[in-house]
Each structure stands twice: as structure tokens, then as C-alpha cells.
Motif scaffolding. Structure first.
Motif, PDB file in Angstrom:
ATOM      1  N   ALA A 198       0.832  -1.208   0.000  1.00  0.00           N
ATOM      2  CA  ALA A 198       0.000   0.000   0.000  1.00  0.00           C
ATOM      3  C   ALA A 198       0.864   1.255   0.000  1.00  0.00           C
ATOM      4  CB  ALA A 198      -0.932  -0.015   1.203  1.00  0.00           C
ATOM      5  N   ARG A 199       1.943   1.226   0.735  1.00  0.00           N
ATOM      6  CA  ARG A 199       2.830   2.403   0.771  1.00  0.00           C
ATOM      7  C   ARG A 199       3.545   2.586  -0.566  1.00  0.00           C
ATOM      8  NH1 ARG A 199       4.193   1.091   7.028  1.00  0.00           N
ATOM      9  NH2 ARG A 199       2.480   2.337   7.868  1.00  0.00           N
ATOM     10  N   PHE A 200       3.820   1.491  -1.245  1.00  0.00           N
ATOM     11  CA  PHE A 200       4.406   1.565  -2.584  1.00  0.00           C
ATOM     12  C   PHE A 200       3.407   2.186  -3.567  1.00  0.00           C
ATOM     13  CE2 PHE A 200       4.691  -0.385  -6.813  1.00  0.00           C
ATOM     14  CZ  PHE A 200       6.003  -0.120  -7.174  1.00  0.00           C
ATOM     15  N   ALA A 201       2.137   1.797  -3.445  1.00  0.00           N
ATOM     16  CA  ALA A 201       1.116   2.229  -4.400  1.00  0.00           C
ATOM     17  C   ALA A 201       0.580   3.626  -4.119  1.00  0.00           C
ATOM     18  CB  ALA A 201      -0.049   1.238  -4.389  1.00  0.00           C
ATOM     19  N   ASP A 202       0.730   4.107  -2.904  1.00  0.00           N
ATOM     20  CA  ASP A 202       0.105   5.363  -2.485  1.00  0.00           C
ATOM     21  C   ASP A 202       0.419   6.557  -3.383  1.00  0.00           C
ATOM     22  OD1 ASP A 202      -1.476   6.941  -0.685  1.00  0.00           O
ATOM     23  OD2 ASP A 202       0.398   7.712   0.172  1.00  0.00           O
ATOM     24  N   PRO A 203       1.670   6.766  -3.822  1.00  0.00           N
ATOM     25  CA  PRO A 203       1.967   7.966  -4.627  1.00  0.00           C
ATOM     26  C   PRO A 203       1.215   8.051  -5.950  1.00  0.00           C
ATOM     27  CG  PRO A 203       3.986   7.027  -3.740  1.00  0.00           C
ATOM     28  CD  PRO A 203       2.902   6.028  -3.484  1.00  0.00           C
ATOM     29  N   PHE A 204       0.809   6.921  -6.528  1.00  0.00           N
ATOM     30  CA  PHE A 204       0.111   6.974  -7.817  1.00  0.00           C
ATOM     31  C   PHE A 204      -1.344   6.495  -7.719  1.00  0.00           C
ATOM     32  CE2 PHE A 204       2.555   2.969  -7.735  1.00  0.00           C
ATOM     33  CZ  PHE A 204       1.547   2.033  -7.951  1.00  0.00           C
ATOM     34  N   SER A 205      -1.888   6.401  -6.508  1.00  0.00           N
ATOM     35  CA  SER A 205      -3.250   5.887  -6.321  1.00  0.00           C
ATOM     36  C   SER A 205      -4.156   6.905  -5.638  1.00  0.00           C
ATOM     37  CB  SER A 205      -3.221   4.610  -5.471  1.00  0.00           C
ATOM     38  OG  SER A 205      -2.389   3.619  -6.045  1.00  0.00           O
ATOM     39  N   ASP A 206      -5.407   6.966  -6.095  1.00  0.00           N
ATOM     40  CA  ASP A 206      -6.430   7.738  -5.399  1.00  0.00           C
ATOM     41  C   ASP A 206      -7.102   6.869  -4.342  1.00  0.00           C
ATOM     42  OD1 ASP A 206      -6.445  10.250  -7.064  1.00  0.00           O
ATOM     43  OD2 ASP A 206      -6.856   8.769  -8.617  1.00  0.00           O
ATOM     44  N   GLU A 207      -7.201   5.592  -4.637  1.00  0.00           N
ATOM     45  CA  GLU A 207      -7.812   4.625  -3.732  1.00  0.00           C
ATOM     46  C   GLU A 207      -6.968   3.356  -3.728  1.00  0.00           C
ATOM     47  OE1 GLU A 207     -12.547   5.399  -4.482  1.00  0.00           O
ATOM     48  OE2 GLU A 207     -11.324   4.650  -6.131  1.00  0.00           O
ATOM     49  N   ILE A 208      -6.919   2.705  -2.574  1.00  0.00           N
ATOM     50  CA  ILE A 208      -6.232   1.419  -2.463  1.00  0.00           C
ATOM     51  C   ILE A 208      -7.223   0.434  -1.860  1.00  0.00           C
ATOM     52  CG2 ILE A 208      -4.366   0.135  -1.378  1.00  0.00           C
ATOM     53  CD1 ILE A 208      -2.744   2.748  -1.380  1.00  0.00           C
ATOM     54  N   SER A 209      -7.573  -0.554  -2.647  1.00  0.00           N
ATOM     55  CA  SER A 209      -8.535  -1.559  -2.213  1.00  0.00           C
ATOM     56  C   SER A 209      -7.793  -2.817  -1.783  1.00  0.00           C
ATOM     57  CB  SER A 209      -9.511  -1.890  -3.351  1.00  0.00           C
ATOM     58  OG  SER A 209     -10.430  -2.882  -2.947  1.00  0.00           O
ATOM     59  N   ILE A 210      -7.922  -3.179  -0.505  1.00  0.00           N
ATOM     60  CA  ILE A 210      -7.287  -4.386   0.014  1.00  0.00           C
ATOM     61  C   ILE A 210      -8.275  -5.538  -0.171  1.00  0.00           C
ATOM     62  CG2 ILE A 210      -6.121  -5.455   1.971  1.00  0.00           C
ATOM     63  CD1 ILE A 210      -4.811  -2.854   1.186  1.00  0.00           C
ATOM     64  N   ASN A 211      -7.930  -6.473  -1.022  1.00  0.00           N
ATOM     65  CA  ASN A 211      -8.830  -7.576  -1.350  1.00  0.00           C
ATOM     66  C   ASN A 211      -8.349  -8.876  -0.714  1.00  0.00           C
ATOM     67  OD1 ASN A 211     -10.196  -5.742  -2.983  1.00  0.00           O
ATOM     68  ND2 ASN A 211      -9.083  -6.348  -4.820  1.00  0.00           N
ATOM     69  N   PRO A 212      -8.991  -9.321   0.367  1.00  0.00           N
ATOM     70  CA  PRO A 212      -8.611 -10.612   0.959  1.00  0.00           C
ATOM     71  C   PRO A 212      -8.855 -11.739  -0.036  1.00  0.00           C
ATOM     72  CG  PRO A 212     -10.057  -9.361   2.422  1.00  0.00           C
ATOM     73  CD  PRO A 212     -10.098  -8.682   1.088  1.00  0.00           C
ATOM     74  N   ARG A 252      -7.436   6.874  -0.374  1.00  0.00           N
ATOM     75  CA  ARG A 252      -8.545   6.295   0.391  1.00  0.00           C
ATOM     76  C   ARG A 252      -8.325   4.792   0.510  1.00  0.00           C
ATOM     77  NH1 ARG A 252     -14.156   4.505  -2.244  1.00  0.00           N
ATOM     78  NH2 ARG A 252     -15.091   3.520  -0.397  1.00  0.00           N
ATOM     79  N   LEU A 253      -8.428   4.271   1.732  1.00  0.00           N
ATOM     80  CA  LEU A 253      -8.297   2.841   1.990  1.00  0.00           C
ATOM     81  C   LEU A 253      -9.687   2.212   1.998  1.00  0.00           C
ATOM     82  CD1 LEU A 253      -5.714   3.079   4.893  1.00  0.00           C
ATOM     83  CD2 LEU A 253      -5.229   2.342   2.550  1.00  0.00           C
ATOM     84  N   MET A 254      -9.815   1.056   1.391  1.00  0.00           N
ATOM     85  CA  MET A 254     -11.130   0.442   1.284  1.00  0.00           C
ATOM     86  C   MET A 254     -11.022  -1.067   1.129  1.00  0.00           C
ATOM     87  SD  MET A 254     -12.041   1.499  -2.666  1.00  0.00           S
ATOM     88  CE  MET A 254     -13.452   0.398  -2.747  1.00  0.00           C
ATOM     89  N   SER A 255     -12.131  -1.739   1.371  1.00  0.00           N
ATOM     90  CA  SER A 255     -12.217  -3.172   1.112  1.00  0.00           C
ATOM     91  C   SER A 255     -13.683  -3.563   1.028  1.00  0.00           C
ATOM     92  CB  SER A 255     -11.533  -3.980   2.216  1.00  0.00           C
ATOM     93  OG  SER A 255     -11.552  -5.370   1.898  1.00  0.00           O
ATOM     94  N   SER A 256     -13.994  -4.367   0.037  1.00  0.00           N
ATOM     95  CA  SER A 256     -15.343  -4.921  -0.123  1.00  0.00           C
ATOM     96  C   SER A 256     -15.179  -6.411  -0.412  1.00  0.00           C
ATOM     97  CB  SER A 256     -16.079  -4.216  -1.269  1.00  0.00           C
ATOM     98  OG  SER A 256     -17.398  -4.704  -1.399  1.00  0.00           O
TER      99      SER A 256
END
Length: 330
Positions: A198-212, A252-256
């Protein structure tokens, strides 16, 4: 006998909640039937069962009939998500004339989201996209080794970074998907990998979806799961990832979670699953870490599980191993 599916019909369509410009809104989700992901020809990803939604020889006419079906169900939702079993920008799945028709049909939306592998995200392709587009990138992990050996993704983290930066520089949105607990990972490794990714992706992401990881049928992961060599992650692990990231990233951190509360999906003891999943949903909208303040007696079991896996150096389903041992002794 498997039911024959029409190439001119959508695989699925439903309505769900999501975010647009900081507000919770209704979104229409469209799942298209296409010729399938190009990466399947190279073996595909270890956890992906979406090849089941793919067909052969889907024509442009078929795809436009699917668009007609989508429009017949559209009720003015400000957010439309268009998914294929691979990449919306892949000409083999969605030819340019069809893609243009889809984007034109929903040009009045505040937001359109679709997925693409990075190899199809070129300056030429990006320059044709309207500014209400968000492209979802399936990074899964920032570890090249995990992508190659655990997920078999067929690209590197730097490929995703290049694609994300190109999209952002052209004024488009980026939602990055990360996979919580790819195969061969312990719970502890999965938490650390998701936080680092997530920290790697943060600079180029508006949202980060953590998908279990959800165990899908006819996949390599399902084979591991059936042999007791894989357990889907705990919901507590997902919450722990959010706790560690909260306040440290701009996206924005999210998960669905798909299959949440089921044995194939992210789950706890069964008694607290829905309560914990509700907390994840609240946090996904509020970004308030206080919304993650849920508890259950199984937290101590999850903590013991993490320690045991680390000591054993094995991601095997320890609960199932213990139950099988009891059966053998009886």
C-alpha cells in the motif's frame, strides 16, 4: 451439464454503494462476457477464477447487445463500473469502437471505472479516455517475487507504477487492488506485505482496495485450500492492515471482500464475522480508525494462529489440521 451461456448477454449486473467526490452513492456494476483475459493463455493468475466468465468468439455485435442490456437497467447512477474477465483496454476483449460506445453511453456519469493490465495502458490509449474514468490496477503486491511465484501475475510492480503515473499525469483516477494473503504466505507475512504494498502504491493511487483472497473454483489456490495447505485470511488481519496504514497514506483505503464470512473467504470464528465486516465497511467510507474498534474472544486465537504459523514456517490451515488430528484420535 454446464448451461450454455449466450455471448450477447451480460454475465451479471447489480447495484451497490461506493464513493464519488467524497460522497457515498449508488453504483451500477456491469460484468461483461468477453473473449477472456490474454494472460490465461500463459497460465493465468493462481487465484483467478474469472476465466469461467469468458467465452470464445464474442463479436462486437454481442458486446453492443450487452451494452443495450446495461442501459436498460441504468437508472442514472452517478458511478458505473464495467468489468470484464481481463482488461477493458485489451482490443481482443473490447475492440476500440465498442469501448468508445460504452464510454459515450455513460459520459454523463460522474465516474466510470474499469480494470486493465498495465501493458494496455499506453499514452495512445490513455489519450482517448474521458476525464471521468478511473482505471483499476491489479498490483496485488509490491514484491516482484510474490507477483512471479505466488500470484503468477505476468508483470512487475514497476510496470504498474509506470501505468499509474501515466494515468495520473493525464488527469485520470487510479484505484489500486492489493491481494491480502496470496498463496504460500502466513498471516503475518500477508499483513506485512499488504502494508508495504500500500505504501508503494500510495503515490500513484487515489484509492487502495485491500482484497482478501477468496478461494475461487477451478484455481490453483482452490487445490491448495482443499488439501488444507491454505486458509483464507482472518478479518482481524484485514483490520490490522488498515490500523497500520491509517493516517500514513494519502489514498482512500477500502475493502469490499468477496465471500466474506464464508470458509472460502475472509473470516474469523463465525460469531463475530458480520460485526467485523461491518466495521471494515464503515471504515472504507469514513477513514476513521475508530470505526475498526470491534472485538471478540477469537482475537486471542487469531494472535496465537499468527505466532504458530510463524514458528512452524507454514501457511497450512492449522484449524483444519487440528480438527483432522482430533478425528484421527477418536
Amino acid at each position: 451439464m454446464k448451461e450454455k451461456r449466450s455471448p450477447s448477454e451480460l454475465e451479471a449486473l447489480w447495484k451497490e454503494d461506493d464513493m464519488v467526490n467524497g460522497s457515498k452513492v449508488k453504483a451500477m456494476v456491469v460484468i461483461m462476457r468477453t473473449n477472456g483475459c490474454c494472460w490465461v493463455k500463459h497460465g493465468g493468475c493462481t487465484m483467478c477464477g474469472y476465466r469461467e466468465a469468458s467465452l470464445l468468439n464474442v463479436t462486437e455485435e454481442d458486446l453492443l447487445k450487452q451494452l443495450e442490456q446495461a442501459l436498460s437497467r441504468y437508472k442514472g447512477e452517478p458511478f458505473v463500473k464495467i468489468y470484464t474477465s481481463g482488461s477493458f483496454l485489451d482490443e481482443n476483449e473490447v475492440p476500440a469502437p465498442v469501448r468508445e460506445r460504452f464510454l459515450e453511453a455513460f459520459k454523463g456519469c460522474d465516474r466510470i471505472l474499469f480494470e486493465s493490465r498495465p501493458e494496455f495502458i499506453t499514452q495512445e490509449a490513455v489519450s482517448t479516455l474521458p476525464k471521468n474514468v478511473t482505471v483499476a490496477l491489479g498490483l496485488e503486491s509490491s514484491s516482484p517475487e510474490v507477483l512471479e511465484k505466488s500470484v503468477h501475475k505476468g508483470f512487475t510492480p514497476d510496470d504498474i507504477k509506470r501505468a499509474g503515473e501515466l494515468l495520473k499525469s493525464n488527469g485520470l483516477g487510479v484505484r489500486t487492488y492489493l491481494l491480502l494473503k496470496p498463496p504460500f504466505m502466513t498471516e503475518e507475512m500477508a499483513i506485512e506485505d499488504a502494508v508495504r504494498s500500500a505504501r508503494f502504491a500510495d503515490p500513484f493511487s487515489d484509492e487502495i482496495s485491500i482484497n482478501p483472497l477468496n478461494v475461487q473454483r477451478a484455481t490453483y489456490v482452490e487445490r491448495l485450500w482443499k488439501r488444507g495447505e491454505f486458509r483464507s485470511p482472518w478479518i482481524w488481519s484485514l483490520i490490522e492492515v488498515f490500523r497500520q496504514l491509517s493516517g500514513t497514506v494519502h489514498a482512500r483505503l477500502m475493502s469490499s471482500p468477496s465471500g466474506g464470512g464464508a470458509m472460502r473467504g475472509v473470516h474469523n470464528c463465525g460469531e463475530c464475522d458480520q460485526k467485523a465486516l461491518d466495521a471494515v465497511e464503515r471504515f472504507s467510507y469514513s477513514q476513521d480508525v475508530k470505526d475498526l474498534d470491534v472485538t471478540c474472544k477469537c482475537i486471542s486465537k487469531w494472535e496465537s494462529y499468527r505466532r504458530s504459523e510463524t514458528l512452524l514456517g507454514s501457511p497450512a490451515d492449522l484449524d483444519r489440521d487440528f480438527e483432522n488430528e482430533l478425528v484421527l484420535r477418536m
